[in-house]
Enzyme design. Structure first.
Site, PDB file in Angstrom:
ATOM      1  N   CYS A 102       1.273   2.908  -3.554  1.00 54.53           N
ATOM      2  CA  CYS A 102       0.135   3.534  -4.242  1.00 54.53           C
ATOM      3  C   CYS A 102      -0.627   4.541  -3.379  1.00 54.53           C
ATOM      4  CB  CYS A 102      -0.819   2.454  -4.764  1.00 54.53           C
ATOM      5  SG  CYS A 102      -1.449   1.327  -3.511  1.00 54.53           S
ATOM      6  N   HIS A 103      -0.330   4.635  -2.098  1.00 54.48           N
ATOM      7  CA  HIS A 103      -1.085   5.507  -1.195  1.00 54.48           C
ATOM      8  C   HIS A 103      -0.097   6.282  -0.334  1.00 54.48           C
ATOM      9  CE1 HIS A 103      -3.781   6.547   2.221  1.00 54.48           C
ATOM     10  NE2 HIS A 103      -4.732   6.492   1.318  1.00 54.48           N
ATOM     11  N   PHE A 104       0.425   7.293  -0.723  1.00 53.02           N
ATOM     12  CA  PHE A 104       0.334   8.071  -1.941  1.00 53.02           C
ATOM     13  C   PHE A 104       1.729   8.168  -2.531  1.00 53.02           C
ATOM     14  CE2 PHE A 104      -3.024   9.669   0.850  1.00 53.02           C
ATOM     15  CZ  PHE A 104      -4.132   9.601   0.031  1.00 53.02           C
ATOM     16  N   PHE A 135       0.809  -1.225   0.000  1.00 49.85           N
ATOM     17  CA  PHE A 135       0.000   0.000   0.000  1.00 49.85           C
ATOM     18  C   PHE A 135       0.838   1.269   0.000  1.00 49.85           C
ATOM     19  CE2 PHE A 135      -0.146  -2.133   4.165  1.00 49.85           C
ATOM     20  CZ  PHE A 135       0.619  -1.264   4.929  1.00 49.85           C
ATOM     21  N   VAL A 173       1.677   6.546   3.100  1.00 53.34           N
ATOM     22  CA  VAL A 173       1.032   6.366   4.401  1.00 53.34           C
ATOM     23  C   VAL A 173       0.077   5.174   4.278  1.00 53.34           C
ATOM     24  CG1 VAL A 173      -0.796   8.058   3.866  1.00 53.34           C
ATOM     25  CG2 VAL A 173      -0.258   7.526   6.246  1.00 53.34           C
TER      26      VAL A 173
END
Length: 174
Positions: A72-74, A69, A79
């Site tokens: 892709c976040h962010f 994650f 985070v």
């Protein structure tokens, strides 16, 4: 039901077996498999204890910068999505219901109040989840209601009140 024997702790391999439907038996409570499995271990699970004396679960997730994650976040501002911590708490309430010997497929049913007061960055080392069961209904309806807390490297950062998870014999019309 399988020949399930409750333990007071579970390894990642145990949790993956639960995700495959091998812990509580086919068609019963199961955790998601990686990447959606948000736990590496359950260090403590008990029918008693917790803030309400109705059961508690303590579980952990090891954090590393290469977790899926963060990419892709962010981009440029990695985070962990807060919804993944919330989902982990629902996962644990559902696990508790199966661990108690209840049958059915787990579904998150909501929560009352939710607060985020911090974040989980790639530099973190460990998340700890602490679930306090408030009520377990074991009639025609199987449902757990709990309060939960997520801490990152020892600092409490997420709080959820009245997490609700049910077990259902049939989810066709859910």
């Amino acid at each position: 039901m399988t020949s399930f024997q409750p333990q007071s702790s579970y390894s990642r391999d145990d949790l993956i077996e639960c995700g495959k439907g091998n812990l509580f038996g086919p068609g019963n409570a199961q955790l998601p498999l990686p990447n959606m499995l948000m736990l590496d271990r359950i260090t403590h699970i008990s029918h008693t204890g917790g803030e309400f004396g109705k059961g508690e679960i303590i579980a952990e997730l090891d954090i590393s910068p290469d977790l899926w994650f963060f990419e892709c976040h962010f981009p440029g501002d990695p985070v962990m999505p807060g919804c993944l911590g919330l989902d982990a708490m629902w996962q644990l309430v559902g696990f508790f219901l199966g661990w108690k010997g209840n049958l059915g497929r787990g579904r998150a049913l909501g929560c009352g109040e939710l607060k985020f007061t911090g974040q989980i960055l790639p530099t973190a080392k460990k998340i700890t989840y602490h679930i306090h069961l408030k009520r377990v209904i074991e009639r025609k309806l199987i449902m757990g209601i709990a309060d939960g807390r997520v801490s990152c490297d020892g600092k409490d950062i997420y709080f959820a009140h009245d997490l609700r998870v049910g077990l259902f014999q049939n989810t066709d019309s859910f």
